[in-house]
Write a protein that holds these residues in place. Structure first.
Motif, short mmCIF file in Angstrom:
data_model
loop_
_atom_site.label_atom_id
_atom_site.label_comp_id
_atom_site.label_asym_id
_atom_site.label_seq_id
_atom_site.Cartn_x
_atom_site.Cartn_y
_atom_site.Cartn_z
N ASN A 28 0.83 -1.21 0.00
CA ASN A 28 0.00 0.00 0.00
C ASN A 28 0.87 1.26 0.00
N PHE A 82 -5.90 2.89 -6.57
CA PHE A 82 -6.75 2.60 -5.42
C PHE A 82 -7.23 1.15 -5.45
N SER A 124 -4.30 -1.14 -4.74
CA SER A 124 -3.93 -1.03 -3.33
C SER A 124 -4.92 -1.77 -2.44
N SER A 125 -6.20 -1.53 -2.66
CA SER A 125 -7.22 -2.18 -1.83
C SER A 125 -7.23 -3.69 -2.03
N THR A 126 -6.97 -4.12 -3.25
CA THR A 126 -6.93 -5.56 -3.54
C THR A 126 -5.78 -6.24 -2.80
N LEU A 158 -6.51 -6.13 1.00
CA LEU A 158 -7.58 -7.07 1.38
C LEU A 158 -7.09 -8.51 1.30
N ILE A 203 -5.27 8.11 -0.06
CA ILE A 203 -4.52 6.87 0.15
C ILE A 203 -3.45 7.06 1.23
N VAL A 257 -5.27 6.74 4.46
CA VAL A 257 -5.56 5.33 4.69
C VAL A 257 -4.33 4.64 5.27
N CYS A 281 -10.54 -0.61 5.59
CA CYS A 281 -9.81 0.34 4.73
C CYS A 281 -9.86 -0.11 3.27
N SER A 282 -9.76 -1.42 3.06
CA SER A 282 -9.83 -1.95 1.70
C SER A 282 -11.18 -1.66 1.05
N LEU A 326 -11.39 2.01 0.13
CA LEU A 326 -10.66 2.33 -1.09
C LEU A 326 -11.40 1.85 -2.33
N TYR A 327 -11.99 0.66 -2.25
CA TYR A 327 -12.80 0.14 -3.37
C TYR A 327 -13.96 1.09 -3.66
#
Length: 241
Positions: free
Chosen positions: A83, A120, A123-125, A128, A183, A186, A218-219, A222-223
């Protein structure tokens, strides 16, 4: 250039940039900005500087987190490291946006926001995925004193960077810089949640999963933010309203 209460006449601005201007057209293009042009130019320099700081700091903390994650077998820390590196890449996009002769380039703003939205999602993927892996494996972090220090330092630095980015983005009316700050914030939240989780874990080991819960939250955030950006771009051609 004439400046009055933040109202910028584009006539002389066009003359200075291109050497000629249509005064009637320039008059129609008069727009009200949040700050005067002389200050905006200085703030753009500040935005470039803070973006470079974010690039270097994000990459440094990302590599550090990944190295420690391998040493401590921490999937959560590995996800945070990815991230942080993606945050660094997001700042590179902002640098590209501000390296333009047009101080208020709407075209570059749209492109930068679109690319940041993609980051984003990535990063979220990654965050998570690593968080779910930790939850499934029921991994309890080791070397809590090391993680405690890293979490606190990274959280404070990211929080300060996020505030500066958002403030500059607001004054420069830069959606890309304000989006980039998200981000960063986050990253601060993840760090502070890890700090909180470590302290809770020391008092009650059954709460080992707390920081992972924050990671999932947080994931999802971001999604959702990325979807909002894509939706705005799809319907209006502008990533943000």
């Amino acid at each position: 250039m004439s400046e009055n209460g933040g109202t910028i006449s584009l006539q002389r601005y066009c003359v200075e940039k291109s050497g000629s201007a249509d005064s009637e057209k320039a008059e129609l293009l008069d727009v009200r900005r949040r700050v005067q042009l002389t200050l905006a130019v200085k703030l753009r320099t500040a935005a470039i500087v803070i973006s470079w700081v974010s690039v270097m700091f994000g990459f440094a903390q990302g590599v550090t987190a990944i190295v420690f994650s391998l040493k401590l077998s921490s999937d959560t820390l590995f996800g945070f490291g990815l991230n942080a590196i993606l945050d660094s890449m997001s700042s590179l996009v902002v640098l590209w946006r501000f390296h333009s002769k047009d101080l208020y380039s709407e075209n570059r703003e749209q492109k930068a926001c679109f690319i940041i939205a993609i980051l984003f999602v990535v990063s979220s993927t990654s965050l998570l995925t690593m968080t779910i892996i930790t939850l499934v494996k029921k991994t309890k972090e080791k070397q809590l004193s090391t993680l405690w220090s890293l979490s606190l330092i990274n959280g404070c630095c990211n929080f300060v960077l996020g505030i500066v980015k958002f403030s500059l983005g607001y004054k420069l009316e830069s959606k890309s810089l304000m989006t980039d700050s998200v981000i960063t914030f986050v990253g601060a939240i993840i760090s502070f949640s890890a700090f909180l989780a470590i302290n809770l874990y020391e008092h009650n080991p059954s709460l080992w999963y707390i920081d992972n819960v924050f990671g999932v939250a947080c994931s999802i955030f971001l999604y959702a933010f990325a979807i909002r950006l894509f939706w705005k771009f799809r319907n209006t051609g502008k990533p943000l309203a």
